[in-house]
Design an enzyme around this catalytic site. Structure first.
Site, PDB file in Angstrom:
ATOM      1  N   GLU A 148      -1.834   0.599  -1.769  1.00 33.01           N
ATOM      2  CA  GLU A 148      -3.111  -0.133  -1.846  1.00 33.01           C
ATOM      3  C   GLU A 148      -3.632  -0.549  -0.479  1.00 33.01           C
ATOM      4  O   GLU A 148      -3.672  -1.735  -0.128  1.00 33.01           O
ATOM      5  CB  GLU A 148      -2.964  -1.361  -2.747  1.00 33.01           C
ATOM      6  CG  GLU A 148      -2.732  -1.007  -4.197  1.00 33.01           C
ATOM      7  CD  GLU A 148      -2.866  -2.197  -5.141  1.00 33.01           C
ATOM      8  OE1 GLU A 148      -2.758  -3.352  -4.674  1.00 33.01           O
ATOM      9  OE2 GLU A 148      -3.076  -1.960  -6.339  1.00 33.01           O
ATOM     10  N   GLU A 169      -0.685   2.534 -11.463  1.00 40.91           N
ATOM     11  CA  GLU A 169      -0.153   1.280 -12.004  1.00 40.91           C
ATOM     12  C   GLU A 169      -1.066   0.850 -13.153  1.00 40.91           C
ATOM     13  O   GLU A 169      -2.260   0.663 -12.949  1.00 40.91           O
ATOM     14  CB  GLU A 169      -0.144   0.186 -10.928  1.00 40.91           C
ATOM     15  CG  GLU A 169       0.730   0.528  -9.736  1.00 40.91           C
ATOM     16  CD  GLU A 169       0.746  -0.561  -8.673  1.00 40.91           C
ATOM     17  OE1 GLU A 169       0.237  -1.675  -8.930  1.00 40.91           O
ATOM     18  OE2 GLU A 169       1.251  -0.292  -7.575  1.00 40.91           O
TER      19      GLU A 169
HETATM   20  C1  GAL Z   1      -0.771  -4.134  -7.276  1.00 37.28           C
HETATM   21  C2  GAL Z   1       0.342  -3.718  -6.342  1.00 37.28           C
HETATM   22  C3  GAL Z   1       1.716  -3.887  -6.964  1.00 37.28           C
HETATM   23  C4  GAL Z   1       1.804  -5.196  -7.666  1.00 37.28           C
HETATM   24  C5  GAL Z   1       0.712  -5.291  -8.694  1.00 37.28           C
HETATM   25  C6  GAL Z   1       0.740  -6.540  -9.517  1.00 37.28           C
HETATM   26  O1  GAL Z   1      -1.871  -4.575  -6.569  1.00 37.28           O
HETATM   27  O2  GAL Z   1       0.180  -2.393  -5.924  1.00 37.28           O
HETATM   28  O3  GAL Z   1       2.679  -3.786  -5.962  1.00 37.28           O
HETATM   29  O4  GAL Z   1       1.703  -6.223  -6.739  1.00 37.28           O
HETATM   30  O5  GAL Z   1      -0.515  -5.238  -8.044  1.00 37.28           O
HETATM   31  O6  GAL Z   1      -0.313  -6.561 -10.435  1.00 37.28           O
END
Ligand code: GAL
Length: 643
Positions: free
Chosen positions: A141, A312
């Site tokens: 990110e 994710e």
């Molecule tokens: C994203 C990140 C992850 C984790 C996640 C939590 O922004 O890539 O590492 O922190 O959020 O929602």
């Protein structure tokens, strides 16, 4: 078609094999690991400790999982930060942003580039050809936690070098920036200061260049990592996990050298990030707004040149928004199928198991923090796996008939000089997207300058700088093209075009903008004619020889058309915007379905998906037995038809 993010370094080694086994049983194929583990890869300079990762990869691979390995550069370890204190970022107020969380580096640090290259090379050399490794994620990110724009000595040094390359002489720089204003002229590049901490606002042209410069650094840094990985890891792909509603760098540029794009989908967290009013926030608090995830699926499918992953996927409540409700039952399954409807290759959940320690202990995983007990989201992931298995291989995603031109510079320009504090480019684009999707249409996002010939309808909600390439593409467009406010209003160097806005678009639109006005909250300017409603936030005065389709209450043109080009001279309210979209579809010959606020459609090949974010069933106007789901689309559920 499903994956999961896993952190072997967070769990006892004797859990790994059972974890891998449970992942397979749940229907998971891909596992992403390693993106924050630098302190475990290299506990001390040049002392690598690969043993644990060897064993983790062999265990996961041995269970039949395909591995996505992350480069660990989002988290430089303490010994490295101590060696190179200049690598940590400085915030806009001049304060250092220290060690103890993540993303504590500036893209301007040459030392950090060298160190990043070194760890990426070591990792790629060791695992690039591992039998279970299928692909890579660079860093994590870019820009998260406001880290694209850093404001320290390293940044100033790199900025001056960038300016020297781009302007060659201080005279040209002064000319381009209009530095005669307020005696801002410099005699050499060494006199250029960072455009922050000024008494009142800094020169907007300097600010825009600073944004461009930092954005280009992100792309170059990513390309550096990709080049190294490609040398050592033939046959494996590379992606990066982008974020939602994030515009601090030009994602088109980064996407250009990736094999495909991916993004991190937190539909409920993003409800809090988007500038909704309280009523909408409340309405969508545990389902998300039905355009938030789709907007980004479509955007990143574009950035990925037709391919994307959700790297994710929110599996339950997150920890980072002001409020973090648990998703309504059904939503995790719905979001998973929805991503596939929009063309995702894989949806990967974050994370396998909720951590019981450190910053994210309040963030759900597919499993509860204890061991192997599925969370509600985990149970829905299992249902989604079952749905996808029933569907089998999904057909290819076709090009949509509607394109939205998404321009990162448009955000920078309107953020630097909003003129009205609520003129927010991402919000404007989102509202146009929402309005066209309410008519049941599929949308592609394209970069300014991308070919437009094959679209029946092209939307440019705002395009302040029209580059030569963008102009050529717009001239060559054969469908209907609609521009929103402030299009053509700036030159490359952030000034008003010599022949007035809309600058290069004048010849397409046969019109000039002679005055703009931002409107306080609550101020409404009526619109009537081919569209009705009112302008809020923003309106313009247009002089035109084109046909006027709608006028403001004072009789001035609000919407004009010249050949296949339309210009809307305001920020429209919901009614005016939906009438505008309906009008555009009629002109473009697109057939539409008016959908309720909670329902959206999406096609993938010969499949039509309907998603119901609401609380009441929706009777779809389609005949035939659904492939999956009920003819009346169940609340927080979906139905799929084959045509
Ligand atoms: C994203 C990140 C992850 C984790 C996640 C939590 O922004 O890539 O590492 O922190 O959020 O929602």
């Amino acid at each position: 078609m499903l994956g999961v993010c896993y952190y072997p370094e967070h769990w006892p080694e004797d859990w790994w094999a059972a974890d891998a086994q449970c992942m397979r049983e749940l229907g998971i194929t891909y596992v992403r690991i390693g993106e924050f583990a630098w302190s475990r890869y290299e506990p001390r300079r040049a002392e690598f400790a690969w043993g644990w990762l060897d064993r983790a990869m062999n265990t996961l691979g041995g269970a039949g999982l395909k591995i996505v390995l992350g480069t660990p550069t989002a988290t430089p370890p303490k010994w490295l930060v101590d060696e190179f204190p200049g690598l940590t970022p400085i915030d806009e107020q001049g304060r250092p942003r220290g060690f103890g969380s993540r993303r504590h580096y500036t893209f301007s640090s040459q030392a950090y580039w060298r160190e990043s290259a070194r760890i990426v090379e070591a990792l790629a050399e060791r695992y690039g050809q591992h039998a279970a490794l299928v692909g890579w994620q660079t860093d994590n990110e870019y820009g998260c936690h406001n880290t694209v724009l850093s404001w320290g000595a390293e940044d100033l040094k790199a900025f001056r070098a960038w300016l020297r390359r781009n302007y060659q002489s201080p005279e040209r720089l002064n000319e381009a920036w209009g530095s005669a204003f307020w005696s801002m002229e410099v005699r050499s590049f060494d006199e250029v200061a960072l455009p922050n901490l000024t008494v009142t606002e800094p020169n907007p042209a300097a600010r825009l260049d600073y944004w461009r410069f930092q954005s280009e650094q992100v792309a170059a840094y990513d390309r550096m990592q990709c080049d190294i990985v490609r040398r050592h890891s033939p046959g494996r792909w590379i992606t990066h996990n982008f974020m939602g509603f994030f515009n601090d760098f030009d994602h088109w540029q980064v996407g250009d050298h990736l094999d495909f794009a991916s993004w991190d989908s937190y539909p409920i967290g993003l409800v809090e990030r988007f500038p909704f009013g309280d009523a909408e926030r409340e309405r969508w608090q545990d389902t998300s707004h039905p355009d938030i995830a789709p907007f980004h699926h479509d955007l990143y499918r574009g950035v990925g040149r037709g391919r994307f992953w959700v790297m994710e996927q929110q599996p339950g409540p997150v920890n980072w928004a002001p409020w973090n409700p648990a998703p309504a039952r059904g939503m995790v399954r719905l979001w998973t199928l929805e991503a596939h409807a929009h063309g995702a290759d894989v949806v990967s959940y974050f994370r396998w198991r909720q951590a019981s320690f450190a910053q994210e202990q309040m963030h759900a995983g597919l499993n509860l923090p204890n061991s192997h007990e599925l969370s509600p989201g985990g149970r829905e992931a299992a249902m989604a796996a079952n749905d996808l298995a029933r569907l089998g291989e999904l057909p290819a995603t076709a090009q949509a008939q509607v394109a939205i031109v998404y321009d990162y510079e448009a955000h920078w320009i309107t953020a630097i000089q909003p003129h009205g504090v609520d003129f927010r480019y991402p919000e404007l684009v989102f509202r146009w997207y929402e309005a066209i999707r309410r008519l049941g249409l599929d949308v592609d996002f394209v970069a300014p300058g991308a070919p437009l010939e094959n679209y029946r309808l092209v939307l440019a909600p705002s395009l302040p700088i029209v580059s030569d390439g963008a102009e050529r593409a717009l001239v060559a467009a054969t469908g209907i093209v609609a521009f929103g406010p402030r299009s053509g209003s700036k030159t490359r160097h952030f000034s008003i075009p010599e022949d007035l806005p809309p600058g290069p678009l004048q010849r397409l639109l046969n019109s000039r903008v002679t005055e703009v006005s931002s409107l306080r909250p609550g101020v409404k300017v009526g619109i009537s004619g081919a569209i009705c409603g009112h302008a809020e936030r923003w309106r313009e005065q247009v002089e035109t020889r084109a046909e006027t389709l709608a006028t403001f209450a004072d009789g001035a043109p609000a919407l004009i058309v010249e050949d296949n080009y339309l210009y809307l001279a305001c920020w429209p309210n919901v009614d005016a915007l939906s009438m505008f979209m309906a009008l555009l579809c009629r002109k473009a010959g697109l057939s539409t379905i008016e959908l309720p606020g909670e329902v959206r459609l999406r096609r993938r090949g010969d499949l039509t998906f309907a998603f119901n974010y609401g609380e009441t069933p929706w009777r779809a106007p389609f005949s035939g037995q659904p492939l999956l789901g009920e003819p009346e689309v169940v609340p927080r559920n979906f139905t799929i038809w084959r045509s």
